[in-house]
Design an enzyme around this catalytic site. Structure first.
Site, PDB file in Angstrom:
ATOM      1  CB  SER A 174       2.031   0.946  -3.912  1.00 49.94           C
ATOM      2  OG  SER A 174       3.004   1.594  -3.113  1.00 49.94           O
ATOM      3  CG  ASP A 270       4.775   7.567  -6.547  1.00 52.72           C
ATOM      4  OD1 ASP A 270       4.282   7.054  -7.129  1.00 52.72           O
ATOM      5  OD2 ASP A 270       4.744   7.925  -5.445  1.00 52.72           O
ATOM      6  CG  HIS A 337       1.264   5.685  -5.311  1.00 51.42           C
ATOM      7  ND1 HIS A 337       2.435   5.781  -5.377  1.00 51.42           N
ATOM      8  CD2 HIS A 337       0.742   4.960  -4.483  1.00 51.42           C
ATOM      9  CE1 HIS A 337       3.062   4.547  -4.517  1.00 51.42           C
ATOM     10  NE2 HIS A 337       2.034   4.128  -4.248  1.00 51.42           N
TER      11      HIS A 337
END
Length: 393
Positions: A174, A270, A337
């Site tokens: 991320s 995502d 994610h």
């Protein structure tokens, strides 16, 4: 308010942290006390930290540096709100952490990297390790020093033996996955010219996308991050010399001129991007997307078409941004994610597959040049192996 929501971290992180602690012995945190003298500190002024498990055997000269994620703070107010948490202070971080997935130490679950020197760099600056503002407001006592933090940790690892690396990977999830892209070429330049050096970004390919209102709130949000943290001067010059520096927080513009090979692990759906780039709460005043964002199965036909159109935006950004000669791709259609940090999604019997290939094998094949890897999944909801990760989104 909208900015703070964009900066929030999905609940998946909690799931991943639980899974991380499930494998192997707990690895103590190393605090870089010497970093304070150079101003390389977290938001609250505390020294940065990382977790380090030493390599062994054939992996003794191989290094995998993985940067933690955790969103961003785009304003003084949002940075103050995270300053006194583990996202802004090393004093609030857990003292030990288990490694799993790409950092795992079990050969069966991580055959290509299990015996490498494996490091997880903790994230406490809110700028994807790019900020550097000398002044400190005496009222807020906020330090915007993410770039210095990154350099201080890397310097310590170089001194501990990484300067002699034969193989090395800079990776992250991320906000950390974005950092892996932004720092990739710099990382490569600090290592021996003879070393094989590549970068892996998991759920870090945030696109310059259009939201449901037809605008791009993510552009203004990233622009505020860059401005607040003084990040422009630390973003890749190969990008900032050609366009507005604030746009160089988007991987699709940075990747075009990268010299170092890059592997992208990402869902084309995502979950963070669907919630915050495609349908941010600020432009969904009637909350028509609330249920759809939580579970794609609850999307209306028109919403699902909009989601499919976002996939098209995402794939275009990947294909125009990355050189096909050195890139690696593993793009699934799971609503997820950050997938590389969990043993359940990295490489086990029930891990998701794209083109009959699991993520961990794809990354290893690409890194060692055993084969070219460009795996792009079919459109949602075509992949039955996603069952193991959909529930974690």
């Amino acid at each position: 308010m909208a900015g703070s929501r964009l900066g929030q971290w999905p609940c998946l992180v909690v799931c991943i942290l639980i899974l991380l602690k499930a494998e192997g012995a707990s690895i103590p945190i190393t605090i870089v006390e010497t970093a304070v003298s150079s101003g390389a500190v977290c938001l609250d002024g505390s020294p940065p930290g990382y977790h380090f498990e030493k390599g062994s055997g054939s992996g003794i000269d191989n290094w995998l540096v993985h940067m933690e994620g955790g969103g961003w703070c785009e304003s003084v107010e949002s940075c103050v709100s995270r300053r006194d948490t583990f996202r802004g202070s090393s004093s609030k971080m857990e003292k030990t952490m288990g490694f799993s997935g790409i950092l795992g130490s079990k050969q069966a679950a991580n055959p290509d990297f299990y015996n490498w020197n494996r490091i997880k760099v903790r994230y406490c600056d809110g700028s994807s390790f790019t900020g550097d503002v000398e002044a400190v407001d005496p009222e807020t006592k906020l330090y915007f020093r993410g770039e210095r933090v990154w350099q201080a940790v890397i310097d310590e690892l170089l001194a501990k033996g990484m300067k002699n690396a034969r193989n090395a990977i800079l990776s992250g999830c991320s906000a950390g996955g974005l950092a892996a892209i932004l720092h990739c070429d710099r990382f490569q330049s600090l290592l021996p010219a003879t070393a094989r050096v590549k970068c892996v970004s998991d759920a870090g390919y945030f696109i310059h996308g259009t939201d449901i209102s037809g605008g791009s709130r993510i552009e203004s949000f990233f622009g505020q991050v860059v401005k607040t943290h003084g990040s422009a001067k630390n973003l890749p010059a190969s990008c900032t010399s050609k366009m507005n520096p604030e746009l160089c927080f988007f991987p699709q513009y940075v990747a075009q001129t990268m010299r170092t090979p890059l592997f992208i692990i990402n869902s084309a759906y995502d979950s963070w991007q669907i919630k915050n780039i495609l349908a941010p709460t600020a432009v969904d005043s009637k909350k028509e997307w609330k249920d759809c964002k939580l579970d794609l199965k609850k999307c209306s036909a028109s919403q699902l078409q909009t989601v499919q159109d976002y996939r098209t935006q995402f794939l275009k950004a990947v294909n125009t941004g990355l050189s096909s000669s050195t890139r690696g791709l593993w793009i699934d259609s799971c609503y997820a994610h950050c997938q590389s940090g969990s043993v359940s999604t990295w490489l086990n019997d029930k891990s998701p597959e794209v083109g009959d290939t699991k993520m961990g094998k794809a990354v290893g094949d690409w890194f060692y040049d055993r084969s070219a890897v460009e795996k792009i999944d079919c459109p949602y909801p075509c992949n039955p192996t996603c069952v193991s990760v959909d529930s974690e989104s």
